[in-house]
Scaffold this motif. Structure first.
Motif, PDB file in Angstrom:
ATOM      1  N   THR A  60      44.516  38.390  36.666  1.00 26.36           N
ATOM      2  CA  THR A  60      43.142  38.369  37.160  1.00 26.36           C
ATOM      3  C   THR A  60      42.518  36.991  36.975  1.00 26.36           C
ATOM      4  N   HIS A  61      42.821  36.321  35.861  1.00 22.27           N
ATOM      5  CA  HIS A  61      42.291  34.972  35.646  1.00 22.27           C
ATOM      6  C   HIS A  61      43.025  34.287  34.497  1.00 22.27           C
ATOM      7  N   SER A 157      40.242  39.656  45.000  1.00 20.54           N
ATOM      8  CA  SER A 157      38.867  39.383  45.447  1.00 20.54           C
ATOM      9  C   SER A 157      38.076  38.772  44.300  1.00 20.54           C
ATOM     10  N   THR A 158      37.337  37.709  44.575  1.00 18.49           N
ATOM     11  CA  THR A 158      36.656  36.971  43.520  1.00 18.49           C
ATOM     12  C   THR A 158      35.789  37.865  42.637  1.00 18.49           C
ATOM     13  N   SER A 159      35.870  37.650  41.328  1.00 18.99           N
ATOM     14  CA  SER A 159      35.088  38.436  40.373  1.00 18.99           C
ATOM     15  C   SER A 159      34.017  37.599  39.687  1.00 18.99           C
ATOM     16  N   GLY A 160      33.982  36.285  39.981  1.00 22.83           N
ATOM     17  CA  GLY A 160      32.893  35.443  39.520  1.00 22.83           C
ATOM     18  C   GLY A 160      32.966  34.925  38.104  1.00 22.83           C
ATOM     19  N   HIS A 161      33.776  35.514  37.258  1.00 22.36           N
ATOM     20  CA  HIS A 161      33.783  35.242  35.817  1.00 22.36           C
ATOM     21  C   HIS A 161      34.031  33.773  35.473  1.00 22.36           C
ATOM     22  N   ILE A 162      35.143  33.235  35.927  1.00 23.04           N
ATOM     23  CA  ILE A 162      35.456  31.804  35.798  1.00 23.04           C
ATOM     24  C   ILE A 162      36.087  31.362  37.108  1.00 23.04           C
ATOM     25  N   ILE A 163      36.335  30.086  37.240  1.00 19.80           N
ATOM     26  CA  ILE A 163      36.922  29.580  38.479  1.00 19.80           C
ATOM     27  C   ILE A 163      38.292  30.238  38.712  1.00 19.80           C
ATOM     28  N   GLY A 181      39.362  43.123  36.266  1.00 27.13           N
ATOM     29  CA  GLY A 181      39.431  41.875  35.516  1.00 27.13           C
ATOM     30  C   GLY A 181      38.110  41.705  34.791  1.00 27.13           C
ATOM     31  N   ASP A 182      37.743  40.486  34.469  1.00 26.42           N
ATOM     32  CA  ASP A 182      36.445  40.235  33.838  1.00 26.42           C
ATOM     33  C   ASP A 182      35.416  39.966  34.932  1.00 26.42           C
ATOM     34  N   ILE A 183      34.318  40.709  34.886  1.00 22.88           N
ATOM     35  CA  ILE A 183      33.279  40.608  35.907  1.00 22.88           C
ATOM     36  C   ILE A 183      32.240  39.574  35.494  1.00 22.88           C
ATOM     37  N   GLY A 184      31.964  38.636  36.401  1.00 21.08           N
ATOM     38  CA  GLY A 184      30.949  37.623  36.145  1.00 21.08           C
ATOM     39  C   GLY A 184      29.548  38.148  36.381  1.00 21.08           C
ATOM     40  N   ARG A 185      28.588  37.254  36.279  1.00 19.04           N
ATOM     41  CA  ARG A 185      27.188  37.625  36.418  1.00 19.04           C
ATOM     42  C   ARG A 185      26.734  37.452  37.872  1.00 19.04           C
ATOM     43  N   ASP A 186      25.781  38.268  38.263  1.00 18.21           N
ATOM     44  CA  ASP A 186      25.279  38.163  39.635  1.00 18.21           C
ATOM     45  C   ASP A 186      24.519  36.866  39.861  1.00 18.21           C
ATOM     46  N   ASN A 187      24.000  36.266  38.771  1.00 20.40           N
ATOM     47  CA  ASN A 187      23.204  35.028  38.898  1.00 20.40           C
ATOM     48  C   ASN A 187      23.758  33.910  38.020  1.00 20.40           C
ATOM     49  N   ASP A 188      25.071  33.737  38.011  1.00 20.19           N
ATOM     50  CA  ASP A 188      25.701  32.729  37.158  1.00 20.19           C
ATOM     51  C   ASP A 188      25.300  31.313  37.584  1.00 20.19           C
ATOM     52  N   VAL A 189      25.313  30.396  36.609  1.00 23.27           N
ATOM     53  CA  VAL A 189      24.941  29.002  36.867  1.00 23.27           C
ATOM     54  C   VAL A 189      25.905  28.344  37.856  1.00 23.27           C
ATOM     55  N   LEU A 190      27.207  28.604  37.689  1.00 16.98           N
ATOM     56  CA  LEU A 190      28.220  27.902  38.484  1.00 16.98           C
ATOM     57  C   LEU A 190      28.993  28.783  39.459  1.00 16.98           C
ATOM     58  N   MET A 191      29.220  30.046  39.097  1.00 17.75           N
ATOM     59  CA  MET A 191      30.091  30.906  39.893  1.00 17.75           C
ATOM     60  C   MET A 191      29.306  31.739  40.910  1.00 17.75           C
ATOM     61  N   SER A 393      26.598  33.659  28.530  1.00 21.30           N
ATOM     62  CA  SER A 393      27.872  34.367  28.629  1.00 21.30           C
ATOM     63  C   SER A 393      28.393  34.366  30.064  1.00 21.30           C
ATOM     64  N   ALA A 394      29.715  34.275  30.194  1.00 23.06           N
ATOM     65  CA  ALA A 394      30.349  34.345  31.517  1.00 23.06           C
ATOM     66  C   ALA A 394      30.595  35.779  31.950  1.00 23.06           C
ATOM     67  N   HIS A 395      30.334  36.748  31.057  1.00 27.91           N
ATOM     68  CA  HIS A 395      30.520  38.163  31.374  1.00 27.91           C
ATOM     69  C   HIS A 395      29.234  38.775  31.906  1.00 27.91           C
ATOM     70  N   GLY A 396      29.377  39.614  32.908  1.00 26.29           N
ATOM     71  CA  GLY A 396      28.242  40.401  33.350  1.00 26.29           C
ATOM     72  C   GLY A 396      27.798  41.359  32.261  1.00 26.29           C
ATOM     73  N   ASP A 397      26.502  41.679  32.223  1.00 23.15           N
ATOM     74  CA  ASP A 397      26.007  42.627  31.234  1.00 23.15           C
ATOM     75  C   ASP A 397      26.068  44.044  31.795  1.00 23.15           C
ATOM     76  N   GLN A 398      25.474  44.975  31.068  1.00 23.80           N
ATOM     77  CA  GLN A 398      25.544  46.380  31.488  1.00 23.80           C
ATOM     78  C   GLN A 398      25.041  46.568  32.915  1.00 23.80           C
ATOM     79  N   GLN A 399      23.941  45.909  33.256  1.00 20.69           N
ATOM     80  CA  GLN A 399      23.371  46.061  34.592  1.00 20.69           C
ATOM     81  C   GLN A 399      24.297  45.484  35.669  1.00 20.69           C
ATOM     82  N   ASP A 400      24.908  44.333  35.374  1.00 15.16           N
ATOM     83  CA  ASP A 400      25.862  43.736  36.320  1.00 15.16           C
ATOM     84  C   ASP A 400      27.054  44.663  36.543  1.00 15.16           C
TER      85      ASP A 400
END
Length: 451
Positions: A60-61, A157-163, A181-191, A393-400
């Protein structure tokens, strides 16, 4: 079809899920266990099946807890293919080399200083064994089906967590399995935001922050305050940085603050050779993140990027105020330990913890108020100011994580909650059932299921 959870269940490290279907064996991720000693010792244990009998690994990453056991897998006979995206391949190669180098160094120091309980300390794997993984990588394009076997198809399919990070959809035996995999945030700084699944008979969803919401705070303002306060006291700021993506996010935010003249003109140092190399991965894979090429180059100009350990020692001995980003992010190894040996006992030092801190890691102990920490066999009093900025954090929280399920067109037969400590996974289970009514299960390490 048989599925066995042999890592990343009830815990946030060692991600490995074994799938057996019609004589084909697949491994979703092949991660290293980190944190508690009882978990780290699992890295020395054999898999429940022979590595030579596994046909494919789908990554996944490139984080260590998802790819860090690959050298052991190959050393023990794996001959198949490792599928991943191009940036994941680049990141995984850097992560594996760094991991092997750290393990070789720690074994060397343990033998030199005689603090190992073993007659001779050995690394889990060597740099040469890490390099032996590289020829097995096969590049896939996101959203492009890959035929693994006659009736097995995988889509990344992209999960946003890291590049490069992706969720993986498996179409197998007429069923659709989705591994988040590890789910990123909906409003991440970079992803970019993670891609949400539309269909899935069985979902395997991470639950790292299943019981938490990221605070709604101004991360830049927090960084600004901590840095200015520490520099005014002629102190040093140390940010243990995850070399992949979090280090780049912190660099980006510090660059913004410096450009806006909100933080002082002192040395800003990136002391993680791997983190520096990841910047090149960003430059080479611009379609995977929000930064422009110009921004990448300007950010690099602001930082003194360290690669040689001799330079690390010179920086440690330099008394002038400074800001240092050094790996590893959970303070389990790497250059940050050398800085801690000198600075953790000084009251004018500020340590800024960012990202998730797994149970048993030094980072977790520090945020829980540890008065001393052990480094290379020696104990050091903690007199530095320890602060945490959860909003990085690069991980999405409960809401994400709940939002990730929001466009499913069908009710899954079951959602298995993995990659989370038991309390986090169980609370997410309750929230999913409350919001969607979907059946959820929290498998423990070693659990077997049949589909």
């Amino acid at each position: 079809m048989k599925i066995k959870f042999i890592g990343g269940s009830g815990i946030v490290t060692g991600s490995k899920t074994l799938i057996e279907s019609n004589g084909v064996r697949l491994l979703i991720d092949c991660g290293l266990f980190q944190g508690l000693k009882a978990l780290r010792e699992l890295n020395w244990q054999p898999l429940p099946v022979l590595p030579s009998s596994i046909n494919y690994v789908l990554l996944t990453h490139g984080h260590l807890d998802h790819c860090g056991w690959l050298p052991r897998l190959i050393a023990q006979g794996f001959k198949g293919k490792i599928y991943c995206t191009n940036p994941t391949k680049s990141v995984a190669e850097l992560v594996l080399l760094d991991s092997a180098k750290i393990q070789e160094e720690e074994a060397y120091y343990a033998n030199k200083k005689h603090y190992s309980k073993h007659e001779k300390a050995e690394p889990l794997y060597t740099v040469e064994q890490a390099k032996a993984v590289f020829p097995f990588f096969k590049i896939v394009q996101q959203k492009t089906p890959v035929i693994l076997d006659n009736d097995i198809e995988a889509v990344f399919s992209t999960s946003g967590h890291i590049i490069g990070a992706c969720s993986i959809t498996l179409n197998i035996e007429g069923k659709t399995l989705v591994f988040s995999g590890d789910i990123g945030r909906d409003n991440d700084v970079l992803m970019f935001p993670p891609t949400k699944p539309v269909l899935g008979d069985y979902l395997f969803l991470e639950s790292t922050y299943g019981n938490r919401l990221h605070p709604d705070l101004d991360v830049k303002k927090k960084l600004e305050n901590y840095i200015n306060t520490t520099i005014q006291q002629r102190g040093t700021v140390i940010i243990p940085g995850f070399a992949v993506e979090r280090a780049q996010s912190i660099m980006y935010l510090l660059w913004q603050l410096k450009t806006e003249r909100r933080i002082p003109d002192v040395p800003y140092i990136l002391d993680t050779p791997m983190g520096a190399n990841v910047l090149n991965v960003f430059l080479e894979n611009s379609q995977w993140h929000k930064l422009s090429i110009t921004d990448c180059h300007e950010i690099c100009k602001m930082f003194r990027i360290i690669s040689e350990f001799e330079d690390t020692m010179r920086i440690i001995e330099d008394p002038q105020p400074k800001v240092i980003i050094a790996a590893s992010g959970m303070i389990t190894g790497g250059r940050v330990l050398s800085y801690f040996e000198h600075y953790i006992g000084l009251k004018k030092t500020t340590v800024i913890i960012v990202g998730y801190q797994a149970e048993g890691t030094r980072g977790r102990k520090l945020i829980e108020g540890a008065q001393e920490i052990k480094i290379y066999g020696n104990y050091y009093d903690v007199k530095a100011k320890i602060v945490q900025i959860e909003g990085l954090s690069a991980h999405g929280d409960q809401q994400d994580l709940l939002n990730w399920l929001s466009i499913l067109k069908n009710a899954p037969k079951c959602i298995y909650l993995v990659h989370g400590e038991n309390q986090a996974a169980d609370e997410l289970r309750f929230k999913i059932q409350e919001r969607y009514g979907y059946k959820c299960s929290v498998p423990l390490l070693g659990t077997k299921i049949e589909i």
